[in-house]
Design an enzyme around this catalytic site. Structure first.
Site, PDB file in Angstrom:
ATOM      1  N   SER A 109     -10.946   1.489  -0.023  1.00  0.00           N
ATOM      2  CA  SER A 109     -10.092   2.252   0.901  1.00  0.00           C
ATOM      3  C   SER A 109      -9.508   3.518   0.278  1.00  0.00           C
ATOM      4  O   SER A 109      -8.867   4.304   0.975  1.00  0.00           O
ATOM      5  CB  SER A 109      -8.925   1.370   1.367  1.00  0.00           C
ATOM      6  OG  SER A 109      -7.980   1.167   0.322  1.00  0.00           O
ATOM      7  N   GLY A 113     -10.002  -3.252   2.425  1.00  0.00           N
ATOM      8  CA  GLY A 113     -10.278  -3.361   1.001  1.00  0.00           C
ATOM      9  C   GLY A 113      -9.298  -2.602   0.138  1.00  0.00           C
ATOM     10  O   GLY A 113      -8.395  -1.913   0.624  1.00  0.00           O
ATOM     11  N   THR A 130       9.138   2.240  -3.817  1.00  0.00           N
ATOM     12  CA  THR A 130       8.232   2.287  -2.669  1.00  0.00           C
ATOM     13  C   THR A 130       8.707   1.305  -1.609  1.00  0.00           C
ATOM     14  O   THR A 130       9.196   0.210  -1.921  1.00  0.00           O
ATOM     15  CB  THR A 130       6.793   1.970  -3.082  1.00  0.00           C
ATOM     16  OG1 THR A 130       6.739   0.667  -3.685  1.00  0.00           O
ATOM     17  CG2 THR A 130       6.281   2.998  -4.074  1.00  0.00           C
ATOM     18  N   GLY A 139       0.000   0.075  -2.564  1.00  0.00           N
ATOM     19  CA  GLY A 139       0.977   0.378  -3.608  1.00  0.00           C
ATOM     20  C   GLY A 139       0.322   0.963  -4.844  1.00  0.00           C
ATOM     21  O   GLY A 139       0.846   1.901  -5.451  1.00  0.00           O
ATOM     22  N   ASP A 140      -0.826   0.418  -5.209  1.00  0.00           N
ATOM     23  CA  ASP A 140      -1.560   0.945  -6.359  1.00  0.00           C
ATOM     24  C   ASP A 140      -2.076   2.355  -6.083  1.00  0.00           C
ATOM     25  O   ASP A 140      -2.087   3.212  -6.968  1.00  0.00           O
ATOM     26  CB  ASP A 140      -2.741   0.037  -6.697  1.00  0.00           C
ATOM     27  CG  ASP A 140      -2.308  -1.370  -7.045  1.00  0.00           C
ATOM     28  OD1 ASP A 140      -1.211  -1.527  -7.608  1.00  0.00           O
ATOM     29  OD2 ASP A 140      -3.069  -2.307  -6.758  1.00  0.00           O
TER      30      ASP A 140
END
Length: 322
Positions: A297, A293, A226, A257-258
């Site tokens: 989000s 957040g 990423t 990223g998560d």
């Protein structure tokens, strides 16, 4: 009448944190104090972000982790339940504080994060074994390494022994056993993590393409690097490709990223098509940075469908029901 057991797309192992977020004009230099313009408290943690992303995209999910017997732990378990995540194996540790993250976000949406593992640090191999029944009924597992390294390696080995698809987000950077790493079916890393694995300085699309060739020599067939706002580079078989993310108004990159990991994992488990999965996941993550957040989000499938601007999202290719 025989009871029909639930089946899961993904079981996610790992961390749950409460995020304490200050929004600042610029991130502080070492020794510098800066005042925040606003402040927010909200649920997060890598694993929690990933499993809720998948759930909001309609995945059938469960999570394995630990929280403390404090108010934060109660809030975290409620957040999972509200998203439709099976949280029965999110265990409560008496006398232990739930994990927290202290986050600073600047005007461009970039962040710096300090975490306290709390209950996340005492997830055990026995806890993982306790989830065996669910794991047997899952298509795949997702894990990061905000846990004891030995527990992470044990989880990968157990999932491999059961023939499950294993998705590893090597975050934070941990030097895990090379033979265990070879058991991973899909490896997801960012620029610093891919730099660690490849021994190269990964800071662009071109360098990511070079690094992914080096990393693949570990013996992993499917790899994603990423690149933040530049999207992601992936390798599957002999194919190496880059997908840029949609250009958006960046508000907060916390959890992006998560969000990508949760999205690409679900899409890949359902479709088996890494190309299609990465193409869509970079845009799910792009949509997430338009809100403040982490968990707050994360977009739903309906929100994503609206975002990409198609009258009819291609549910068939990703093997997702409306």
């Amino acid at each position: 009448m025989k009871k029909v057991e639930n089946k899961y797309d993904l079981i996610v192992y790992g961390s749950l944190n409460m995020d304490y977020v200050g929004y600042v004009d610029k991130l502080p230099e070492p020794g510098e104090t800066v005042a925040s313009n606003s402040f927010n408290i909200g649920p997060g943690g890598k694993a929690a972000n990933q499993v809720i992303t998948a759930a909001k995209l309609t995945a059938i999910t469960a999570m394995v982790g630990r929280v403390g017997d404090d108010h934060i732990g109660t809030v975290m378990k409620n957040e999972l339940a509200q998203a439709g995540v099976d949280d029965d194996d999110v265990l409560v540790s008496p006398g232990i504080q739930t994990g927290i993250a202290m986050v600073s976000v600047d005007q461009t949406g970039n962040n710096s994060i300090v975490t306290y593992k709390g209950a996340n640090a005492i997830l055990t191999e026995e806890d993982v074994t306790h989830s065996l029944d669910k794991l047997k009924r899952a298509e795949g597992v997702v894990l990061q390494l905000e846990m004891d390294k030995q527990v992470g390696e044990y989880t990968i080995q157990m999932a491999s022994d059961l023939g499950k698809k294993i998705i590893l987000n090597l975050a934070p950077i941990v030097d895990i056993d090379s033979e265990v790493l070879k058991l991973v079916d899909l490896l997801i890393v960012n620029e610093p993590e891919s730099s660690f694995l490849s021994g190269m300085d990964v800071n662009s699309v071109d360098s990511a393409k070079e690094a992914i060739e080096v990393i693949s020599k570990i013996g992993i067939d499917n790899i994603v690097i990423t690149l933040g706002g530049e999207g992601a580079v992936f390798k599957t078989g002999d194919i190496i490709k880059h997908y840029p993310a949609s250009k958006v108004n960046v508000v907060d990159t916390t959890g992006a990223g998560d969000c990508f990991v949760g999205a690409v994992s679900f899409f890949w488990i359902r479709s088996g098509d890494l190309d299609l999965s990465v193409k869509n996941a970079v845009n799910v993550a792009a949509l997430s940075v338009t809100k403040q957040g982490a968990i707050t989000s994360l977009p739903s499938l309906a929100e994503y469908q609206q975002f990409i601007g198609k009258e009819e999202f291609d549910f068939h290719q990703l093997n997702i029901s409306k």
